[in-house]
Design an enzyme around this catalytic site. Structure first.
Site, short mmCIF file in Angstrom:
data_model
loop_
_atom_site.label_atom_id
_atom_site.label_comp_id
_atom_site.label_asym_id
_atom_site.label_seq_id
_atom_site.Cartn_x
_atom_site.Cartn_y
_atom_site.Cartn_z
N GLY A 10 0.81 -1.21 0.00
CA GLY A 10 0.00 0.00 0.00
C GLY A 10 0.85 1.26 0.00
N ALA A 61 -5.18 -2.25 5.81
CA ALA A 61 -6.52 -1.79 6.18
C ALA A 61 -7.46 -1.92 4.99
CB ALA A 61 -6.49 -0.33 6.64
N TYR A 62 -8.75 -1.96 5.31
CA TYR A 62 -9.78 -1.83 4.27
C TYR A 62 -10.10 -0.34 4.19
CZ TYR A 62 -14.06 -2.81 1.61
OH TYR A 62 -15.02 -2.88 0.63
N THR A 63 -9.73 0.29 3.08
CA THR A 63 -9.84 1.76 2.99
C THR A 63 -10.85 2.24 1.94
OG1 THR A 63 -7.97 1.80 1.47
CG2 THR A 63 -7.49 2.14 3.81
N THR A 102 -7.50 6.71 11.75
CA THR A 102 -8.05 7.67 10.81
C THR A 102 -8.84 8.80 11.47
OG1 THR A 102 -9.65 7.86 8.97
CG2 THR A 102 -10.06 6.15 10.57
N ASP A 103 -8.95 9.90 10.76
CA ASP A 103 -9.81 11.02 11.18
C ASP A 103 -11.28 10.63 11.19
OD1 ASP A 103 -9.45 10.83 8.33
OD2 ASP A 103 -10.44 12.77 8.09
N TYR A 126 -16.61 2.43 7.85
CA TYR A 126 -15.15 2.53 7.88
C TYR A 126 -14.67 3.12 9.21
CZ TYR A 126 -10.47 4.34 6.85
OH TYR A 126 -9.14 4.63 6.90
N LYS A 130 -12.53 1.14 12.18
CA LYS A 130 -11.20 1.62 12.55
C LYS A 130 -11.13 1.94 14.04
CE LYS A 130 -8.03 2.33 10.26
NZ LYS A 130 -6.87 1.43 9.96
N TRP A 151 -6.44 12.00 4.87
CA TRP A 151 -6.22 12.45 3.49
C TRP A 151 -4.86 11.98 2.96
CZ3 TRP A 151 -8.36 17.98 2.19
CH2 TRP A 151 -9.64 18.15 2.76
#
Length: 286
Positions: A10, A61-63, A102-103, A126, A130, A151
């Site tokens: 990734g 991760a699954y993004t 993540t945010d 998501y 997370k 981002w």
């Protein structure tokens, strides 16, 4: 130390591999699903034990944020359950773990940058998976460092920067959302921060990391096109309501980075400075 890097194919995983060449005092095990299925608890425990792993940086991760709304089970497996397996395995060796988050654990209703102690309130599959991953890892491994970022982009993989470069060359006009505010993160800068933590010692707890500054997706796109000298595409600002998506995005997801800067004496570049570096690399490569 023997360090396991998961999700090595990734964006962040690739940047970690580049920086490994400057940190030769450690031995790295770069894995993706072909080398290690992190959703298989027995395989994870065996790999960590046999290779005497001292620390794990979980970049897997699954993004796919919108697809996650339908693929809930797979998203939960990769973002919540599997990190727990990794943490449990490295805890048995008295090791440490860095979990990238993540945010999206916030709902985006703040008007000031989010600090690590702000109440979490994810508003998407998501984000919820997370957050569950953060909790699972911290429960399973005492020496866990959570790094929330936002981002993310790089010269590797698919990301917003590459998409805007491509569309800027293909289209005469482009509509981009202007009422979602955050900070882009160059994956290489995040990798530098992770290595600073490894070198100086993992401090357990939650940290925030992105580049410095604040922008919107619209202004981000304008900067991408300016740096790439794309002048034939008109970029038009859109409201979020004009571009509905299956997953709700945080309207405001600026992360306060005071804690990580103080603990690891980091000098974080401004997002435009790092973007210029990435775009220059992408243009050179093509």
């Amino acid at each position: 130390m023997n360090i396991l890097i998961t999700g090595c194919n990734g964006q962040l995983g690739n940047e970690m591999q580049l920086l490994e060449q400057m940190h030769t005092e450690h031995t790295y095990y770069n894995t993706d699903v072909q080398e290690l299925d992190i959703t298989d608890s027995e395989a994870v425990e065996r790999f960590v034990s046999e290779n005497q792993i001292d620390g794990i940086v979980n970049c897997a991760a699954y993004t796919a944020v919108d697809k996650a709304e339908e693929n809930t089970a797979l998203c939960d497996l990769l973002n919540h359950v599997a990190p727990g397996y990794l943490a449990a395995a490295v805890e048995k060796r008295g090791g440490w773990m860095v979990q990238i988050s993540t945010d999206y654990v916030f709902d985006g209703t703040n008007h000031t940058p989010y600090v690590e102690t702000d109440a979490v309130c994810p508003d998407s599959v998501y984000g919820r998976t997370k957050l569950a991953g953060e909790e699972a890892v911290m429960a399973a491994c005492r020496r866990t460092m959570i790094i929330r970022t936002a981002w993310l982009y790089s010269t590797f993989g698919n990301n917003f920067v590459k998409t805007m470069l491509r569309l800027g060359k293909e289209k005469a006009e482009l509509g981009v959302i202007f009422d979602q505010i955050g900070t882009p993160t160059y994956a290489r800068d995040l990798a530098v921060a992770i290595f600073a933590a490894i070198d100086q010692g993992i401090v357990p707890g939650i940290f925030h990391f992105s580049n410095e500054g604040v922008t919107s997706w619209y202004d981000f796109t304008k900067a991408i096109h300016r740096l790439a000298d794309i002048t034939t595409c008109r970029v038009r600002p859109l409201h979020t309501s004009e571009y509905p998506t299956p997953a709700r995005r945080p309207h405001y997801s600026v992360l306060d980075k005071t804690k990580i800067k103080l603990v690891y004496a980091l000098d974080i570049p401004h997002w435009e400075e790092s973007l210029a570096e990435c775009v220059k690399q992408l243009i050179t490569d093509n």
